[in-house]
Design a protein around this motif. Structure first.
Motif, PDB file in Angstrom:
ATOM      1  N   GLY A  26       0.757  -1.240   0.000  1.00 34.06           N
ATOM      2  CA  GLY A  26       0.000   0.000   0.000  1.00 34.06           C
ATOM      3  C   GLY A  26       0.787   1.289   0.000  1.00 34.06           C
ATOM      4  N   VAL A  27       2.040   1.250  -0.422  1.00 32.85           N
ATOM      5  CA  VAL A  27       2.825   2.479  -0.438  1.00 32.85           C
ATOM      6  C   VAL A  27       2.879   3.138  -1.820  1.00 32.85           C
ATOM      7  N   GLY A  28       2.187   2.582  -2.803  1.00 33.12           N
ATOM      8  CA  GLY A  28       2.071   3.223  -4.107  1.00 33.12           C
ATOM      9  C   GLY A  28       3.261   3.084  -5.013  1.00 33.12           C
ATOM     10  N   ARG A  29       4.014   2.008  -4.887  1.00 33.96           N
ATOM     11  CA  ARG A  29       5.223   1.861  -5.696  1.00 33.96           C
ATOM     12  C   ARG A  29       5.224   0.671  -6.656  1.00 33.96           C
ATOM     13  N   CYS A  30       4.431  -0.359  -6.403  1.00 30.38           N
ATOM     14  CA  CYS A  30       4.582  -1.584  -7.201  1.00 30.38           C
ATOM     15  C   CYS A  30       3.591  -1.715  -8.352  1.00 30.38           C
ATOM     16  N   ALA A  31       2.475  -1.006  -8.295  1.00 27.46           N
ATOM     17  CA  ALA A  31       1.429  -1.045  -9.324  1.00 27.46           C
ATOM     18  C   ALA A  31       0.804  -2.427  -9.476  1.00 27.46           C
ATOM     19  N   THR A  32       0.768  -3.214  -8.399  1.00 26.55           N
ATOM     20  CA  THR A  32       0.078  -4.512  -8.455  1.00 26.55           C
ATOM     21  C   THR A  32      -1.352  -4.398  -7.943  1.00 26.55           C
ATOM     22  N   CYS A  33      -1.822  -3.177  -7.734  1.00 32.35           N
ATOM     23  CA  CYS A  33      -3.202  -2.971  -7.293  1.00 32.35           C
ATOM     24  C   CYS A  33      -3.926  -1.992  -8.221  1.00 32.35           C
ATOM     25  N   VAL A  34      -3.556  -2.020  -9.504  1.00 33.15           N
ATOM     26  CA  VAL A  34      -4.103  -1.071 -10.469  1.00 33.15           C
ATOM     27  C   VAL A  34      -5.555  -1.407 -10.784  1.00 33.15           C
ATOM     28  N   VAL A  35      -6.388  -0.361 -10.773  1.00 35.93           N
ATOM     29  CA  VAL A  35      -7.807  -0.500 -11.094  1.00 35.93           C
ATOM     30  C   VAL A  35      -8.216   0.601 -12.061  1.00 35.93           C
ATOM     31  N   ASP A  36      -9.315   0.352 -12.754  1.00 36.43           N
ATOM     32  CA  ASP A  36      -9.982   1.391 -13.522  1.00 36.43           C
ATOM     33  C   ASP A  36     -11.148   1.830 -12.653  1.00 36.43           C
TER      34      ASP A  36
END
Length: 110
Positions: free
Chosen positions: A49-59
């Motif tokens: 949840g720190v905004g660095r990996c982009a493994t939680c990308v949503v539209d």
């Protein structure tokens, strides 16, 4: 009933499967944790949840208020990963607030 106590309803879509989600303001630290909890997404949000990996990308279609503003690490991380659509978001950077009411959140494959 105060805004913080009113239920929040939105639709989550994962691999074409739609789920109606009901939650409350602040029930989870952010949308990433809520989606992991409600949909059982083990692979989702690897950096925690720190905004660095982009493994939680949503539209995120239909979010409102302050939630439409991309802050912190989000713009740089999305750009680095090749995402430039304004509705593409890191779910870890979206808080669980009434801004999600009525939204459609589609989980994007990495």
């Amino acid at each position: 009933m105060s805004e913080k106590h009113q239920p929040i309803h939105f639709t989550a879509i994962d691999n074409g499967h739609k789920t109606a989600v009901t939650c409350h303001h602040g029930s989870h630290p952010n949308l990433m944790f809520l989606l992991k909890d409600k949909l059982g997404l083990d692979y989702f949000g690897e950096c925690g949840g720190v905004g660095r990996c982009a493994t939680c990308v949503v539209d995120a279609i239909g979010i409102k208020g302050k939630s439409i503003i991309k802050e912190r690490n989000e713009p740089a991380t999305l750009s680095k990963m090749g995402y430039d659509d304004e509705t593409t978001r890191l779910s870890c950077q979206l808080f669980v607030t009434a801004d999600l009411e009525g939204a459609v959140i589609t989980i994007l494959e990495e």
